[in-house]
Scaffold this motif. Structure first.
Motif, PDB file in Angstrom:
ATOM      1  N   VAL A 254       0.836  -1.204   0.000  1.00 50.85           N
ATOM      2  CA  VAL A 254       0.000   0.000   0.000  1.00 50.85           C
ATOM      3  C   VAL A 254       0.873   1.257   0.000  1.00 50.85           C
ATOM      4  N   THR A 255       1.931   1.239   0.798  1.00 47.13           N
ATOM      5  CA  THR A 255       2.833   2.399   0.878  1.00 47.13           C
ATOM      6  C   THR A 255       3.520   2.659  -0.463  1.00 47.13           C
TER       7      THR A 255
ATOM      8  N   TRP B 110       2.442   1.787  -3.414  1.00 47.11           N
ATOM      9  CA  TRP B 110       1.411   2.279  -4.352  1.00 47.11           C
ATOM     10  C   TRP B 110       1.163   3.774  -4.135  1.00 47.11           C
ATOM     11  N   ARG B 111       1.116   4.167  -2.864  1.00 46.22           N
ATOM     12  CA  ARG B 111       0.846   5.569  -2.532  1.00 46.22           C
ATOM     13  C   ARG B 111       2.030   6.465  -2.906  1.00 46.22           C
ATOM     14  N   ASP B 112       3.249   6.013  -2.603  1.00 47.70           N
ATOM     15  CA  ASP B 112       4.432   6.844  -2.828  1.00 47.70           C
ATOM     16  C   ASP B 112       4.868   6.887  -4.290  1.00 47.70           C
TER      17      ASP B 112
ATOM     18  N   VAL C 278       0.305   7.237  -6.566  1.00 48.75           N
ATOM     19  CA  VAL C 278      -0.642   8.295  -6.188  1.00 48.75           C
ATOM     20  C   VAL C 278       0.053   9.648  -6.089  1.00 48.75           C
ATOM     21  N   SER C 279       1.254   9.679  -5.499  1.00 48.15           N
ATOM     22  CA  SER C 279       1.956  10.953  -5.313  1.00 48.15           C
ATOM     23  C   SER C 279       2.370  11.583  -6.644  1.00 48.15           C
TER      24      SER C 279
ATOM     25  N   GLY D  74      -7.140   5.543  -5.147  1.00 49.38           N
ATOM     26  CA  GLY D  74      -5.911   5.677  -4.385  1.00 49.38           C
ATOM     27  C   GLY D  74      -5.309   4.343  -3.999  1.00 49.38           C
ATOM     28  N   ALA D  75      -4.481   4.369  -2.957  1.00 48.56           N
ATOM     29  CA  ALA D  75      -3.862   3.140  -2.466  1.00 48.56           C
ATOM     30  C   ALA D  75      -4.725   2.486  -1.398  1.00 48.56           C
TER      31      ALA D  75
ATOM     32  N   ASP E 126      -6.170   9.291   0.311  1.00 46.57           N
ATOM     33  CA  ASP E 126      -4.830   9.428  -0.261  1.00 46.57           C
ATOM     34  C   ASP E 126      -4.701  10.672  -1.133  1.00 46.57           C
ATOM     35  N   TYR E 127      -5.837  11.155  -1.671  1.00 49.96           N
ATOM     36  CA  TYR E 127      -5.802  12.310  -2.571  1.00 49.96           C
ATOM     37  C   TYR E 127      -6.151  13.624  -1.874  1.00 49.96           C
TER      38      TYR E 127
ATOM     39  N   GLY F  82      -9.471   1.328  -1.420  1.00 50.47           N
ATOM     40  CA  GLY F  82      -8.223   1.620  -2.100  1.00 50.47           C
ATOM     41  C   GLY F  82      -7.872   0.539  -3.109  1.00 50.47           C
TER      42      GLY F  82
END
Length: 237
Positions: free
Chosen positions: A131-132, A134-136, A139-140, A163-164, A169-170, A189
């Motif tokens: 998940v981290t 995917w987010r970093d 999504v970022s 998002g993740a 996340d957004y 997510g």
């Protein structure tokens, strides 16, 4: 030649299986290298088998495709090496070659067992890490990189996720993507959804893994039988 009907059957069966490994590895390595060198190889194959892949080819990411091909070359190379030592060892009755084969298969077996144990021990951490990442990494970069923007839009639209780990996340970016439905419903997510789908289908992954482990155990047993038969024949000579 090894003595005894049973030992001969094991030897020939062992040779045939490793010959198939060698051929499969050669095909995988050959096709992968061809696709790396010739960027029009996919189109050539598609035209040969008369399949329209124009839409797929337009969406193919060259960097991701190359990464996949390098992985395929590594796997094919491993099959080539195993098949080579297995075929040479059984055909020439070389204890050295079969011993190297046994060690390589044993290393693969131990690595797979360790990976399975680590997965179940660190399953929660692995999910959080997925998940981290995917987010970093996705999504970022949604608003800054067009390619990632398109990929995420396609995933979020088709899987109905956001998002993740969810719409939150957004929040730090000031607006939700149009492919999310955060205004009307709290969406799951995408990373969480994919991980859940993976765990729900873990039985199929486990089935394939068990077959692979079983084949590796058979390979080690057969190699030991052949080594014992060769040593027995040499002792009687």
């Amino acid at each position: 030649m090894v003595q005894g009907c049973g030992n001969k059957c094991v030897k020939y069966f062992f040779w045939i299986i490793n010959l198939l490994f060698f051929i499969l590895g050669a095909v995988v390595v050959g096709l992968s290298i061809w696709m790396l060198v010739d960027k029009n190889s996919l189109a050539t194959v598609a035209s040969t088998v008369k399949v329209d892949l124009s839409q797929v080819l337009n969406q193919v990411n060259i960097q991701q495709l190359n990464t996949f091909l390098y992985v395929a070359i590594a796997i094919g190379g491993a099959l080539l090496i195993l098949g080579f030592f297995g075929c040479c060892g059984s055909c020439c009755e070389s204890i050295c070659a079969i011993s190297v084969y046994f060690i390589l298969v044993l290393i693969l077996f131990v690595v797979e067992i360790v990976a399975i144990v680590l997965y179940f021990v660190n399953k929660t951490k692995l999910q959080q890490g997925f998940v981290t990442i995917w987010r970093d990494e996705l999504v970022s970069k949604y608003t800054t990189q067009q390619q990632i923007h398109q990929v995420l839009d396609q995933i979020q639209s088709s899987l109905q996720c956001c998002g993740a780990a969810g719409c939150s996340d957004y929040v730090q970016y000031g607006a939700f993507p149009t492919t999310c439905q955060c205004a009307t419903v709290q969406q799951q997510g995408c990373a969480t959804l994919l991980w859940t789908a993976f765990e729900n289908n873990l039985i199929y992954v486990a089935f394939v893994g068990i077959i692979i482990l079983f084949v590796e155990i058979l390979a080690m047993i057969f190699s030991c039988i052949i080594i014992g038969a060769v040593r027995e024949k040499r002792a009687q000579a």
